[in-house]
Design a protein around this motif. Structure first.
Motif, PDB file in Angstrom:
ATOM      1  N   ALA A  23       0.839  -1.202   0.000  1.00 57.76           N
ATOM      2  CA  ALA A  23       0.000   0.000   0.000  1.00 57.76           C
ATOM      3  C   ALA A  23       0.871   1.249   0.000  1.00 57.76           C
ATOM      4  CB  ALA A  23      -0.923  -0.012   1.204  1.00 57.76           C
ATOM      5  N   VAL A  24       1.886   1.225   0.814  1.00 64.87           N
ATOM      6  CA  VAL A  24       2.804   2.365   0.878  1.00 64.87           C
ATOM      7  C   VAL A  24       3.415   2.606  -0.500  1.00 64.87           C
ATOM      8  CG1 VAL A  24       4.921   3.267   1.895  1.00 64.87           C
ATOM      9  CG2 VAL A  24       3.325   1.972   3.298  1.00 64.87           C
ATOM     10  N   ARG A  25       3.804   1.534  -1.132  1.00 65.57           N
ATOM     11  CA  ARG A  25       4.384   1.635  -2.477  1.00 65.57           C
ATOM     12  C   ARG A  25       3.400   2.291  -3.432  1.00 65.57           C
ATOM     13  NH1 ARG A  25       6.557  -4.523  -3.179  1.00 65.57           N
ATOM     14  NH2 ARG A  25       8.606  -4.279  -2.245  1.00 65.57           N
ATOM     15  N   ARG A  71       0.165   5.418  -7.754  1.00 67.85           N
ATOM     16  CA  ARG A  71      -0.642   4.446  -8.465  1.00 67.85           C
ATOM     17  C   ARG A  71      -2.039   4.355  -7.851  1.00 67.85           C
ATOM     18  NH1 ARG A  71       0.058  -1.945  -8.410  1.00 67.85           N
ATOM     19  NH2 ARG A  71      -0.805  -2.448 -10.439  1.00 67.85           N
ATOM     20  N   ARG A  72      -2.087   4.520  -6.559  1.00 69.71           N
ATOM     21  CA  ARG A  72      -3.373   4.505  -5.840  1.00 69.71           C
ATOM     22  C   ARG A  72      -3.410   5.675  -4.877  1.00 69.71           C
ATOM     23  NH1 ARG A  72      -4.179   0.715  -8.643  1.00 69.71           N
ATOM     24  NH2 ARG A  72      -4.561  -1.490  -8.204  1.00 69.71           N
ATOM     25  N   GLN A  73      -4.604   6.085  -4.576  1.00 65.29           N
ATOM     26  CA  GLN A  73      -4.797   7.173  -3.634  1.00 65.29           C
ATOM     27  C   GLN A  73      -5.231   6.582  -2.308  1.00 65.29           C
ATOM     28  OE1 GLN A  73      -3.955   9.847  -5.214  1.00 65.29           O
ATOM     29  NE2 GLN A  73      -4.027  11.161  -3.417  1.00 65.29           N
ATOM     30  N   PRO A  74      -4.533   6.881  -1.242  1.00 62.97           N
ATOM     31  CA  PRO A  74      -4.990   6.323   0.037  1.00 62.97           C
ATOM     32  C   PRO A  74      -6.421   6.755   0.303  1.00 62.97           C
ATOM     33  CG  PRO A  74      -3.355   8.049   0.382  1.00 62.97           C
ATOM     34  CD  PRO A  74      -3.360   7.723  -1.067  1.00 62.97           C
ATOM     35  N   GLU A  75      -7.239   5.816   0.696  1.00 63.57           N
ATOM     36  CA  GLU A  75      -8.623   6.164   0.934  1.00 63.57           C
ATOM     37  C   GLU A  75      -8.793   6.856   2.278  1.00 63.57           C
ATOM     38  OE1 GLU A  75     -10.215   2.826   3.244  1.00 63.57           O
ATOM     39  OE2 GLU A  75      -9.295   2.056   1.415  1.00 63.57           O
ATOM     40  N   ARG A  76      -9.974   7.240   2.525  1.00 63.70           N
ATOM     41  CA  ARG A  76     -10.294   8.060   3.680  1.00 63.70           C
ATOM     42  C   ARG A  76      -9.642   7.627   4.991  1.00 63.70           C
ATOM     43  NH1 ARG A  76     -14.969  11.361   6.018  1.00 63.70           N
ATOM     44  NH2 ARG A  76     -15.205  12.466   4.069  1.00 63.70           N
TER      45      ARG A  76
END
Lengths: 100, 100
Positions: free
Chosen positions: B63-65, B71-76
DNA sequence: GATCATACTACGGCATTGCCGTAGTATGAT
DNA sequence: ATCATACTACGGCAATGCCGTAGTATGATC
């Protein structure tokens, strides 16, 4: 390109600063991420409604609902956050406070 | 049935206790959930590698990567947690500590 | 200069959740 | 009886979580 360069330099400085501050933490074990979380329990202990709970700690109300109804399982980051809310609720409030 | 009854009673007691403790917080505004989070910045400020960062605060390394690589946006929930890590890192550590 | 370890980038890929919305029910208050 | 609050229930799509693998950059060691 200049942007990346700046970023690298900045990151380097930040990292150096962190090391100088002595906050470079190597051994990072002993951490526990709960596989299950009783959201309702945490919330009621705080004496909050689903809505207040969501509002106070930033959760989406729909997420709180899904979790409490067992429809969805809070994922990792959410479980960690819920744990922090449970044990250090004031810290979370402080961290989310608008004006310091 | 007995189970639900107990749950209700227990929830009621918990709630009452919370109120007596004065922790019943009505007005819950002023909270801010950042729509964007600079994960790399938070991490480097702490002087940690991606792996140490993940290990220390419980995140999944993948997830950190994904977050740092855009590549992804951390969700709420993740964004909130990251905020807490940024402002109250010790509190998070305490909350995740295994024995007390 | 070659080698080795560490740290990060890059991405395929499926299952699962986030989050929005709507509707129905329980309960206490007026 | 009516009304407001709080919670349950669920449809549904887009997006992320998370796992794995491979490739690149950099500093250290010899």
């Amino acid at each position: 390109m200049t942007k990346t360069a700046f970023d690298k330099i900045k990151a380097g400085l930040d990292e150096a600063k962190a090391y100088l501050d002595g906050s470079a933490n190597k051994r990072a074990y002993g951490i526990h991420v709960p596989p299950k979380v009783n959201v309702k329990k945490i919330r009621t202990r705080l004496g909050l409604s689903q809505e207040s709970f969501a509002q106070t700690y930033g959760f989406a109300l729909s997420a709180v609902r899904d979790w409490e109804q067992g429809r969805r399982q809070p994922e990792r980051s959410a479980r960690i956050l819920l744990r922090v809310v449970e044990r250090e609720p004031e810290a979370v409030k402080r961290a989310l406070a608008k004006s310091a």
